[in-house]
Design an enzyme around this catalytic site. Structure first.
Site, PDB file in Angstrom:
ATOM      1  N   ASN A 170       4.968  -2.501  10.742  1.00  0.00           N
ATOM      2  CA  ASN A 170       4.351  -1.243  11.183  1.00  0.00           C
ATOM      3  C   ASN A 170       4.118  -1.350  12.694  1.00  0.00           C
ATOM      4  O   ASN A 170       3.607  -2.368  13.159  1.00  0.00           O
ATOM      5  CB  ASN A 170       3.004  -1.053  10.448  1.00  0.00           C
ATOM      6  CG  ASN A 170       2.488   0.369  10.517  1.00  0.00           C
ATOM      7  OD1 ASN A 170       2.506   0.989  11.577  1.00  0.00           O
ATOM      8  ND2 ASN A 170       2.012   0.873   9.392  1.00  0.00           N
ATOM      9  N   ASN A 191       6.511   7.512  -1.081  1.00  0.00           N
ATOM     10  CA  ASN A 191       7.191   8.691  -0.529  1.00  0.00           C
ATOM     11  C   ASN A 191       7.761   9.566  -1.639  1.00  0.00           C
ATOM     12  O   ASN A 191       8.156   9.079  -2.697  1.00  0.00           O
ATOM     13  CB  ASN A 191       8.318   8.258   0.408  1.00  0.00           C
ATOM     14  CG  ASN A 191       7.780   7.505   1.602  1.00  0.00           C
ATOM     15  OD1 ASN A 191       6.584   7.518   1.846  1.00  0.00           O
ATOM     16  ND2 ASN A 191       8.648   6.832   2.334  1.00  0.00           N
ATOM     17  N   VAL A 192       7.859  10.851  -1.314  1.00  0.00           N
ATOM     18  CA  VAL A 192       8.351  11.818  -2.292  1.00  0.00           C
ATOM     19  C   VAL A 192       9.657  12.464  -1.810  1.00  0.00           C
ATOM     20  O   VAL A 192      10.152  13.399  -2.425  1.00  0.00           O
ATOM     21  CB  VAL A 192       7.275  12.920  -2.541  1.00  0.00           C
ATOM     22  CG1 VAL A 192       6.011  12.332  -3.147  1.00  0.00           C
ATOM     23  CG2 VAL A 192       6.926  13.685  -1.250  1.00  0.00           C
ATOM     24  N   GLU A 238       1.917   0.152  14.302  1.00  0.00           N
ATOM     25  CA  GLU A 238       0.465   0.260  14.546  1.00  0.00           C
ATOM     26  C   GLU A 238      -0.293  -0.652  13.588  1.00  0.00           C
ATOM     27  O   GLU A 238       0.157  -0.876  12.462  1.00  0.00           O
ATOM     28  CB  GLU A 238      -0.024   1.699  14.288  1.00  0.00           C
ATOM     29  CG  GLU A 238       0.733   2.789  15.028  1.00  0.00           C
ATOM     30  CD  GLU A 238       0.534   2.719  16.535  1.00  0.00           C
ATOM     31  OE1 GLU A 238      -0.515   2.192  16.962  1.00  0.00           O
ATOM     32  OE2 GLU A 238       1.439   3.170  17.258  1.00  0.00           O
ATOM     33  N   THR A 244       3.212   2.092   6.007  1.00  0.00           N
ATOM     34  CA  THR A 244       2.091   2.790   5.363  1.00  0.00           C
ATOM     35  C   THR A 244       0.805   2.464   6.106  1.00  0.00           C
ATOM     36  O   THR A 244       0.625   1.332   6.569  1.00  0.00           O
ATOM     37  CB  THR A 244       1.952   2.443   3.868  1.00  0.00           C
ATOM     38  OG1 THR A 244       0.745   3.037   3.375  1.00  0.00           O
ATOM     39  CG2 THR A 244       1.928   0.950   3.586  1.00  0.00           C
ATOM     40  N   HIS A 286       3.935   8.383  -6.125  1.00  0.00           N
ATOM     41  CA  HIS A 286       3.325   9.693  -5.867  1.00  0.00           C
ATOM     42  C   HIS A 286       4.244  10.853  -6.237  1.00  0.00           C
ATOM     43  O   HIS A 286       4.071  11.958  -5.728  1.00  0.00           O
ATOM     44  CB  HIS A 286       2.887   9.786  -4.397  1.00  0.00           C
ATOM     45  CG  HIS A 286       1.742   8.882  -4.058  1.00  0.00           C
ATOM     46  ND1 HIS A 286       1.383   8.553  -2.768  1.00  0.00           N
ATOM     47  CD2 HIS A 286       0.860   8.221  -4.861  1.00  0.00           C
ATOM     48  CE1 HIS A 286       0.339   7.741  -2.788  1.00  0.00           C
ATOM     49  NE2 HIS A 286       0.004   7.511  -4.047  1.00  0.00           N
TER      50      HIS A 286
HETATM   51  C1  BJW Z   1       5.901   3.512  10.970  1.00  0.00           C
HETATM   52  C2  BJW Z   1       6.883   4.113  11.735  1.00  0.00           C
HETATM   53  C3  BJW Z   1       8.119   3.464  11.799  1.00  0.00           C
HETATM   54  C4  BJW Z   1       5.157   5.387  11.806  1.00  0.00           C
HETATM   55  N1  BJW Z   1       8.297   2.319  11.149  1.00  0.00           N
HETATM   56  N2  BJW Z   1       6.102   2.367  10.337  1.00  0.00           N
HETATM   57  C5  BJW Z   1     -11.049   3.624  -3.421  1.00  0.00           C
HETATM   58  C6  BJW Z   1     -11.865   3.850  -2.327  1.00  0.00           C
HETATM   59  C7  BJW Z   1     -11.935   5.114  -1.736  1.00  0.00           C
HETATM   60  C8  BJW Z   1     -11.207   6.194  -2.237  1.00  0.00           C
HETATM   61  C9  BJW Z   1     -10.423   5.977  -3.331  1.00  0.00           C
HETATM   62  C10 BJW Z   1     -10.344   4.719  -3.911  1.00  0.00           C
HETATM   63  N3  BJW Z   1      -9.471   4.786  -4.948  1.00  0.00           N
HETATM   64  C11 BJW Z   1      -9.018   6.050  -5.035  1.00  0.00           C
HETATM   65  C12 BJW Z   1      -9.581   6.802  -4.075  1.00  0.00           C
HETATM   66  C13 BJW Z   1      -9.381   8.239  -3.822  1.00  0.00           C
HETATM   67  C14 BJW Z   1      -8.060   8.567  -3.190  1.00  0.00           C
HETATM   68  C15 BJW Z   1      -7.926   7.806  -1.877  1.00  0.00           C
HETATM   69  O1  BJW Z   1      -7.199   6.847  -1.759  1.00  0.00           O
HETATM   70  N4  BJW Z   1      -8.607   8.262  -0.858  1.00  0.00           N
HETATM   71  C16 BJW Z   1      -8.573   7.602   0.449  1.00  0.00           C
HETATM   72  C17 BJW Z   1      -7.764   8.450   1.437  1.00  0.00           C
HETATM   73  C18 BJW Z   1      -9.981   7.377   0.918  1.00  0.00           C
HETATM   74  N5  BJW Z   1      -6.949   8.279  -4.083  1.00  0.00           N
HETATM   75  C19 BJW Z   1      -6.589   9.140  -5.025  1.00  0.00           C
HETATM   76  O2  BJW Z   1      -7.161  10.193  -5.208  1.00  0.00           O
HETATM   77  C20 BJW Z   1      -5.425   8.728  -5.907  1.00  0.00           C
HETATM   78  N6  BJW Z   1      -5.763   8.943  -7.286  1.00  0.00           N
HETATM   79  C21 BJW Z   1      -6.695   8.248  -7.913  1.00  0.00           C
HETATM   80  O3  BJW Z   1      -7.282   7.334  -7.394  1.00  0.00           O
HETATM   81  O4  BJW Z   1      -6.917   8.673  -9.191  1.00  0.00           O
HETATM   82  C22 BJW Z   1      -7.958   8.064  -9.950  1.00  0.00           C
HETATM   83  C23 BJW Z   1      -7.844   8.632 -11.339  1.00  0.00           C
HETATM   84  C24 BJW Z   1      -7.694   7.761 -12.405  1.00  0.00           C
HETATM   85  C25 BJW Z   1      -7.594   8.283 -13.699  1.00  0.00           C
HETATM   86  C26 BJW Z   1      -7.665   9.660 -13.898  1.00  0.00           C
HETATM   87  C27 BJW Z   1      -7.807  10.518 -12.820  1.00  0.00           C
HETATM   88  C28 BJW Z   1      -7.904  10.004 -11.521  1.00  0.00           C
HETATM   89  C29 BJW Z   1      -4.196   9.614  -5.658  1.00  0.00           C
HETATM   90  C30 BJW Z   1      -3.682   9.483  -4.277  1.00  0.00           C
HETATM   91  C31 BJW Z   1      -2.540  10.495  -4.080  1.00  0.00           C
HETATM   92  C32 BJW Z   1      -2.057  10.552  -2.648  1.00  0.00           C
HETATM   93  N7  BJW Z   1      -1.194  11.670  -2.500  1.00  0.00           N
HETATM   94  C33 BJW Z   1      -0.517  11.903  -1.217  1.00  0.00           C
HETATM   95  C34 BJW Z   1       0.236  13.248  -1.311  1.00  0.00           C
HETATM   96  C35 BJW Z   1       1.506  13.077  -2.174  1.00  0.00           C
HETATM   97  C36 BJW Z   1       2.341  14.307  -2.203  1.00  0.00           C
HETATM   98  C37 BJW Z   1       2.873  14.667  -0.848  1.00  0.00           C
HETATM   99  O5  BJW Z   1       3.635  13.891  -0.240  1.00  0.00           O
HETATM  100  O6  BJW Z   1       2.497  15.731  -0.386  1.00  0.00           O
HETATM  101  O7  BJW Z   1       0.395  10.828  -0.957  1.00  0.00           O
HETATM  102  S1  BJW Z   1      -1.623  11.829   0.156  1.00  0.00           S
HETATM  103  C38 BJW Z   1      -0.469  11.067   1.265  1.00  0.00           C
HETATM  104  O8  BJW Z   1      -0.944   9.757   1.644  1.00  0.00           O
HETATM  105  C39 BJW Z   1       0.807  10.856   0.432  1.00  0.00           C
HETATM  106  C40 BJW Z   1       1.232   9.492   0.870  1.00  0.00           C
HETATM  107  O9  BJW Z   1       2.103   8.926  -0.097  1.00  0.00           O
HETATM  108  C41 BJW Z   1      -0.076   8.764   1.036  1.00  0.00           C
HETATM  109  C42 BJW Z   1      -0.009   7.556   1.887  1.00  0.00           C
HETATM  110  O10 BJW Z   1       0.360   7.853   3.189  1.00  0.00           O
HETATM  111  P1  BJW Z   1       1.250   6.831   3.993  1.00  0.00           P
HETATM  112  O11 BJW Z   1       2.593   6.746   3.370  1.00  0.00           O
HETATM  113  O12 BJW Z   1       0.524   5.566   4.188  1.00  0.00           O
HETATM  114  O13 BJW Z   1       1.454   7.637   5.380  1.00  0.00           O
HETATM  115  P2  BJW Z   1       0.498   7.692   6.657  1.00  0.00           P
HETATM  116  O14 BJW Z   1       0.896   8.887   7.419  1.00  0.00           O
HETATM  117  O15 BJW Z   1      -0.923   7.540   6.302  1.00  0.00           O
HETATM  118  O16 BJW Z   1       0.907   6.382   7.470  1.00  0.00           O
HETATM  119  C43 BJW Z   1       2.192   6.232   8.038  1.00  0.00           C
HETATM  120  C44 BJW Z   1       2.281   4.837   8.656  1.00  0.00           C
HETATM  121  O17 BJW Z   1       3.608   4.667   9.136  1.00  0.00           O
HETATM  122  C45 BJW Z   1       1.341   4.644   9.851  1.00  0.00           C
HETATM  123  O18 BJW Z   1       0.627   3.423   9.668  1.00  0.00           O
HETATM  124  C46 BJW Z   1       2.292   4.528  11.045  1.00  0.00           C
HETATM  125  O19 BJW Z   1       1.849   3.609  12.042  1.00  0.00           O
HETATM  126  C47 BJW Z   1       3.548   4.002  10.383  1.00  0.00           C
HETATM  127  N8  BJW Z   1       4.779   4.310  11.080  1.00  0.00           N
HETATM  128  N9  BJW Z   1       6.366   5.271  12.286  1.00  0.00           N
HETATM  129  C48 BJW Z   1       7.251   1.785  10.455  1.00  0.00           C
HETATM  130  N10 BJW Z   1       9.139   3.985  12.546  1.00  0.00           N
END
Ligand code: BJW
Length: 252
Positions: A215, A104-105, A217, A190, A121
């Site tokens: 979670n 989280n940010v 879900e 997450t 992040h």
């Molecule tokens: C509750 C609840 C309650 C609801 N209680 N729970 C391997 C395979 C395929 C792809 C890749 C791979 N490795 C890397 C990649 C590419 C990519 C990636 O992962 N893509 C996938 C989506 C397919 N990753 C990247 O690009 C990363 N970088 C990288 O790999 O660089 C390589 C590199 C190396 C060297 C040089 C150059 C490059 C970077 C990833 C950056 C992600 N950024 C974001 C934006 C941040 C800024 C912002 O906030 O705007 O980060 S994207 C967004 O997703 C944000 C979040 O931190 C992140 C994760 O989301 P999160 O937190 O899981 O939220 P949700 O909404 O998905 O889920 C919420 C959950 O809460 C749900 O499950 C609900 O059920 C639950 N919930 N209420 C408890 N009350």
């Protein structure tokens, strides 16, 4: 929904084992009123994340991307840490070796009092000059006309990690080292879709940790978790913190 009860094994581990590692995502802030990313009510509202959270999107339309982040800053500033953030900070107070690694940010863990925090992040509250690479804290409520600019005249960008960008080297190193050594890991709120953050819980499992998912879900990680507590962070985490505190009080 009735939240799942921690198993006797988890209760014993919370009392006995450390260091505790807590991995958090957007769901931990959902009960503070901040929208998560994915799903029908998510911040991206069915949009391709690549339209919002990439360096290419910023290059093509910095004003639009800054509008998104200015709105997020406003929402985060108006939000308060919830029972989950506070329970996590309480676990750290009771067990100072605890480490929290967040995707989280929003700054809510810091505001709840968590000290040993690794931000994978970046932060909504930091900006970076795209030319000089310098980065600093910026808590202004009003960013003025968008996009904000550095005193050198270049564009500022939010100091967050977008898709395709590397995670901060030091943060990743600390998080991966913690995942290799923690006997007990809580994965809270997450979707476990974004890598490399989602690799941490698998690194911990491979190293022999007991990894618990909190979670409401199911996620792609649910089938791998040692235990799954299907419930909201704001009700499950205070229960877990009371088990940790039980141990701290018994040894005081
Ligand atoms: C509750 C609840 C309650 C609801 N209680 N729970 C391997 C395979 C395929 C792809 C890749 C791979 N490795 C890397 C990649 C590419 C990519 C990636 O992962 N893509 C996938 C989506 C397919 N990753 C990247 O690009 C990363 N970088 C990288 O790999 O660089 C390589 C590199 C190396 C060297 C040089 C150059 C490059 C970077 C990833 C950056 C992600 N950024 C974001 C934006 C941040 C800024 C912002 O906030 O705007 O980060 S994207 C967004 O997703 C944000 C979040 O931190 C992140 C994760 O989301 P999160 O937190 O899981 O939220 P949700 O909404 O998905 O889920 C919420 C959950 O809460 C749900 O499950 C609900 O059920 C639950 N919930 N209420 C408890 N009350």
């Amino acid at each position: 929904m009735r939240d799942a009860e921690p198993s006797p094994r988890l209760a014993a581990l919370l009392r006995e084992r450390e260091p505790l590692l807590i991995l958090t995502g957007a769901g931990v802030s959902a009960e503070s009123g901040l929208r998560t990313f994915r799903g029908p009510d998510g911040l991206w509202e069915g949009k391709d994340p690549a339209e919002v959270a990439t360096p290419e999107a910023f290059r093509d339309d910095p004003v639009e991307v800054w509008r998104f982040y200015a709105a997020r800053r406003k929402a985060a500033a108006a939000a308060a840490p919830n029972a989950a953030h506070l329970a996590i900070a309480a676990m750290e107070s009771a067990r100072p070796a605890t480490m929290v690694v967040t995707q989280n940010v929003d700054g809510l863990h810091e505001r709840a009092g968590t000290k040993q925090l690794v931000r994978l992040h970046g932060s909504l509250w930091r900006v970076r000059c795209v030319v000089e690479g310098r980065e600093w804290e910026d808590h202004r409520e009003d960013l003025g006309s968008l996009p904000p600019r550095c005193e050198c005249g270049s564009l500022l960008r939010p100091a967050v990690v977008w898709f395709g960008e590397a995670l901060p080297h030091e943060a990743w190193g600390k998080a991966a080292a913690a995942a290799r050594r923690a006997p007990l890991v809580l994965v809270v709120g997450t979707s476990s879709l974004v890598r490399p953050a989602a690799d941490l819980q698998e690194i911990a499992l491979r190293a022999g940790a007991y990894v618990v998912e909190v979670n409401p879900e199911a996620t792609p990680f649910s089938g791998l978790a040692s235990e799954r507590l299907a419930g909201r962070a704001g009700s499950v985490l205070p229960r877990l913190a009371s088990l940790v505190r039980g141990r701290a009080e018994a040894t005081a």
